[in-house]
Design an enzyme around this catalytic site. Structure first.
Site, short mmCIF file in Angstrom:
data_model
loop_
_atom_site.label_atom_id
_atom_site.label_comp_id
_atom_site.label_asym_id
_atom_site.label_seq_id
_atom_site.Cartn_x
_atom_site.Cartn_y
_atom_site.Cartn_z
N ASP A 215 48.04 -49.30 14.05
CA ASP A 215 47.40 -50.44 13.38
C ASP A 215 47.11 -51.57 14.35
O ASP A 215 46.08 -52.26 14.26
CB ASP A 215 48.27 -50.96 12.24
N GLU B 202 35.93 -53.88 11.27
CA GLU B 202 37.08 -53.05 10.93
C GLU B 202 37.11 -51.84 11.87
O GLU B 202 36.06 -51.29 12.22
CB GLU B 202 36.98 -52.55 9.49
N LYS C 133 58.36 -49.68 17.44
CA LYS C 133 58.64 -50.59 16.34
C LYS C 133 60.04 -51.16 16.52
O LYS C 133 60.92 -50.51 17.11
CB LYS C 133 58.57 -49.86 14.98
N PHE D 20 60.61 -39.01 19.80
CA PHE D 20 59.40 -39.73 19.39
C PHE D 20 58.39 -39.56 20.53
O PHE D 20 58.02 -40.50 21.20
CB PHE D 20 59.73 -41.19 19.14
N ARG E 24 46.47 -54.04 8.65
CA ARG E 24 47.57 -53.49 7.85
C ARG E 24 48.94 -54.06 8.23
O ARG E 24 49.94 -53.67 7.65
CB ARG E 24 47.61 -51.96 7.98
N LYS E 25 48.98 -54.96 9.20
CA LYS E 25 50.27 -55.51 9.62
C LYS E 25 50.28 -57.03 9.46
O LYS E 25 50.65 -57.76 10.37
CB LYS E 25 50.57 -55.10 11.07
N LYS F 267 37.87 -60.86 12.49
CA LYS F 267 37.11 -61.89 11.79
C LYS F 267 36.84 -63.08 12.69
O LYS F 267 37.76 -63.58 13.35
CB LYS F 267 37.89 -62.35 10.55
N LYS G 41 35.68 -67.38 8.96
CA LYS G 41 36.43 -66.77 7.87
C LYS G 41 37.75 -67.52 7.71
O LYS G 41 38.60 -67.52 8.60
CB LYS G 41 36.73 -65.30 8.18
N ASP H 34 40.28 -66.86 6.00
CA ASP H 34 41.46 -66.00 6.11
C ASP H 34 42.17 -66.24 7.44
O ASP H 34 43.39 -66.24 7.53
CB ASP H 34 41.07 -64.52 6.03
#
Length: 399
Positions: free
Chosen positions: A18, A44, A177, A245, A259-260, A280, A284, A286
């Site tokens: 992401d 996107e 992560k 991993f 998505r994060k 963006k 914008k 946001d």
């Protein structure tokens, strides 16, 4: 307010699928703004096994002409920006390689219906790029005035990435992560109750000995990053808890822009309006209004007017001025919230253009923001201007 509790935040690295998508989308934003500070971008990105797909609406001089046709070389420049982002992150794997991956671009000119609502025209001021609610937050738990759980989650992964890029930890791969759980006493973080890292690694460490070496390395990072005394015998530590991993990044899981959003902001310590930032341009709200509310909240805390501050603002598409402005000091303030609700909008013009001009947002500054959080970073020239605390004196004088 509760004073004794456990709280957890997570972060993801620049190599998380992401975040790869976020960084590519913001590389496109930067490309457009570098050629036209008034460009409009809504990009996107999808990343998956050996593939990148771009989609969205764009407008900008030097990229698209007045008839809606691509300028010579513009599409090549976008592809180069996407591939160079993947290269910088460090993906040269069989399932995702910056040089050989399949690339598709479906960007197209911005809708004329959106443009007429957003653009300034005659006596009409520039309007917000969309409706929505945005939140900003600050607290005095860390020097960056960020929640400690998220702040240290980011710092752990930044250290892993720095060691990977420098060669100090050559066994690491880009995808990782982290998660930090802290115990709070009397409202202050005092100890780590659980620390988690899952990190992609080279095939050479897909064995018991290799996993032990990774654990020893990561535990050392924990001790380097967290304040002294926070890691105790009672701290629960998990490093690659599922085992190996080796397969990671977009080859292991698809990635999408936006998505994060909790990783990008405050790790769950504050409400979120729901809008993503990356991909963006700053018309914008946001993005730009979330930046300015962080800026205002941080200055309130930096001025000593509260230990915690949440600010909400709302907009309607095509309308210049915010519909509402709300301040919550969570019972920690030395001044009434209503006073700040009156003062703060007078210190910063909260129209979309006012925000962009105050924070100098119409510049190619965004790819750097797309990993390790948009907030809690050091203001560096044109970068992270929303982290400045240059309103402190004016706030103190006004209250």
């Amino acid at each position: 307010m509760r004073s004794n509790y456990l709280f957890t935040s997570e972060s993801v690295s620049e190599g998380h699928p992401d975040k790869v998508s976020d960084q590519i989308s913001d590389a496109v934003v930067d490309l457009f703004l570098a050629r036209d500070p008034e460009a409009r971008v809504a990009c996107e990105t999808l990343t998956t096994t050996d593939r990148i797909v771009l989609a969205g609406e764009v407008r900008g001089k030097g990229m698209i002409d007045t008839d809606g046709n691509w300028e010579p070389g513009a599409l090549d420049a976008i592809e180069k920006a996407a591939r160079e982002t993947v290269k910088r992150i460090g993906y040269e794997q069989d399932g995702f390689h910056w040089q050989t991956l399949d690339y598709t671009c479906h960007l197209h000119p911005q809708s004329s219906d959106i443009a007429q609502g957003v653009d300034a025209d005659g006596n009409k001021d520039e309007g917000a790029g969309d409706q929505g609610i945005m939140f900003g937050y600050a607290c005095d738990e860390t020097p960056a005035l960020m929640p400690a759980t998220l702040y240290y989650s980011h710092k752990i992964l930044e250290r892993l990435a720095a060691d990977r890029h420098s060669g100090a930890a050559p066994f690491l791969e880009p995808d990782s992560k982290s998660q930090v759980s802290l115990r709070y006493e009397n409202g202050r973080p005092v100890a780590a109750t659980a620390l988690v890292v899952s990190t992609q690694h080279a095939a050479s460490h897909s064995n018991e000995e290799g996993q032990a070496a990774i654990r020893d390395y990561v535990v050392g990072v924990f001790h380097d990053i967290l304040p002294e005394g926070w890691i105790t015998d009672d701290t629960e530590i998990h490093v690659n808890p599922t085992g190996n991993f080796e397969i990671g990044g977009p080859d292991g899981d698809a990635g999408l822009t936006g998505r994060k959003i909790i990783v990008d902001t405050y790790g769950g310590a504050s409400p979120h309006g729901g809008g993503a930032f990356s991909g963006k341009d700053p018309t914008k709200v946001d993005r730009s209004a979330a930046y300015v509310t962080r800026y205002l909240a941080k200055n309130v805390v930096a001025a000593g007017l509260a230990k915690k501050c949440t600010i909400q603002v709302s907009y309607a598409i095509g309308v210049s001025h915010p519909l509402s402005f709300y301040v919550d000091l969570h019972g920690t303030g030395t001044v009434d919230e209503a006073v700040l609700e009156d003062i703060l909008p007078k210190l910063v013009n909260l129209t979309p253009r006012g925000i962009r001009e105050h924070l100098s947002l119409n510049k190619p500054i965004y790819e750097r923001s797309a990993a390790y959080g948009h907030f809690g970073r050091d203001a560096e020239g044109d970068f992270f201007t929303w982290e400045k605390t240059d309103l402190v004196d004016a706030l103190k004088a006004a209250v």
